[in-house]
Design a protein around this motif. Structure first.
Motif, PDB file in Angstrom:
ATOM      1  N   UNK A 164       4.425   7.741 -10.604  1.00  0.00           N
ATOM      2  CA  UNK A 164       3.935   7.141 -11.849  1.00  0.00           C
ATOM      3  C   UNK A 164       4.988   6.311 -12.573  1.00  0.00           C
ATOM      4  N   UNK A 165       5.927   5.759 -11.814  1.00  0.00           N
ATOM      5  CA  UNK A 165       6.944   4.867 -12.372  1.00  0.00           C
ATOM      6  C   UNK A 165       7.097   3.675 -11.434  1.00  0.00           C
ATOM      7  N   UNK A 166       6.936   2.477 -11.969  1.00  0.00           N
ATOM      8  CA  UNK A 166       6.945   1.296 -11.103  1.00  0.00           C
ATOM      9  C   UNK A 166       8.342   0.960 -10.598  1.00  0.00           C
ATOM     10  N   UNK A 167       9.349   1.126 -11.394  1.00  0.00           N
ATOM     11  CA  UNK A 167      10.703   0.769 -10.949  1.00  0.00           C
ATOM     12  C   UNK A 167      11.207   1.735  -9.882  1.00  0.00           C
ATOM     13  N   UNK A 168      10.780   2.968  -9.919  1.00  0.00           N
ATOM     14  CA  UNK A 168      11.154   3.921  -8.875  1.00  0.00           C
ATOM     15  C   UNK A 168      10.560   3.484  -7.544  1.00  0.00           C
ATOM     16  N   UNK A 169       9.338   2.999  -7.569  1.00  0.00           N
ATOM     17  CA  UNK A 169       8.667   2.540  -6.352  1.00  0.00           C
ATOM     18  C   UNK A 169       9.404   1.350  -5.764  1.00  0.00           C
ATOM     19  N   UNK A 170       9.801   0.401  -6.599  1.00  0.00           N
ATOM     20  CA  UNK A 170      10.552  -0.763  -6.128  1.00  0.00           C
ATOM     21  C   UNK A 170      11.871  -0.323  -5.505  1.00  0.00           C
ATOM     22  N   UNK A 195       0.823  -1.206   0.000  1.00  0.00           N
ATOM     23  CA  UNK A 195       0.000   0.000   0.000  1.00  0.00           C
ATOM     24  C   UNK A 195       0.859   1.258   0.000  1.00  0.00           C
ATOM     25  N   UNK A 196       2.015   1.198   0.649  1.00  0.00           N
ATOM     26  CA  UNK A 196       2.956   2.320   0.573  1.00  0.00           C
ATOM     27  C   UNK A 196       3.470   2.469  -0.850  1.00  0.00           C
ATOM     28  N   UNK A 197       3.721   1.348  -1.513  1.00  0.00           N
ATOM     29  CA  UNK A 197       4.129   1.395  -2.917  1.00  0.00           C
ATOM     30  C   UNK A 197       3.053   1.979  -3.812  1.00  0.00           C
ATOM     31  N   UNK A 198       1.792   1.648  -3.516  1.00  0.00           N
ATOM     32  CA  UNK A 198       0.688   2.225  -4.296  1.00  0.00           C
ATOM     33  C   UNK A 198       0.615   3.731  -4.105  1.00  0.00           C
ATOM     34  N   UNK A 199       0.830   4.187  -2.878  1.00  0.00           N
ATOM     35  CA  UNK A 199       0.800   5.625  -2.614  1.00  0.00           C
ATOM     36  C   UNK A 199       1.951   6.340  -3.320  1.00  0.00           C
TER      37      UNK A 199
END
Length: 99
Positions: A13-19, A3-7
């Protein structure tokens, strides 16, 4: 953590940045988790509940014998909060339509 990753992904708006950001959180906390001033606030840091061996082996380290229940409630409430903020932001974002 999801959920923190979703926020974070709502803002970035970049998935690799979230990871990468979540990996930095986990690695950073594992490096500074035993610093003296962190130990006093450890029970309020969500990453301290990600160590199941320590939590099940010595549950009195964080909140006494109810550490598991309090940790589960704390993480659940943070997850709901992060997801509600994400939904609110996504609903209020203006999207462009490509026609």
């Amino acid at each position: 953590m999801a959920s923190l990753g979703a926020l974070i992904s709502v803002f970035v708006k970049r998935s690799m940045v979230v990871v990468g950001v979540i990996a930095l959180f986990v690695m950073g906390y594992s490096m500074i988790g035993n610093v003296s001033w962190i130990i006093s606030i450890r029970r309020f840091v969500p990453l301290s509940y990600l160590e199941p061996l320590k939590l099940f082996g010595n549950p009195s380290a964080l909140f006494g014998k109810y550490s598991i229940l309090i940790g589960a409630g704390y993480l659940l409430s943070l997850s709901v909060l992060f997801l509600l903020i994400s939904v609110f932001i996504i609903k209020n974002q203006k999207t462009r339509r490509i026609s």
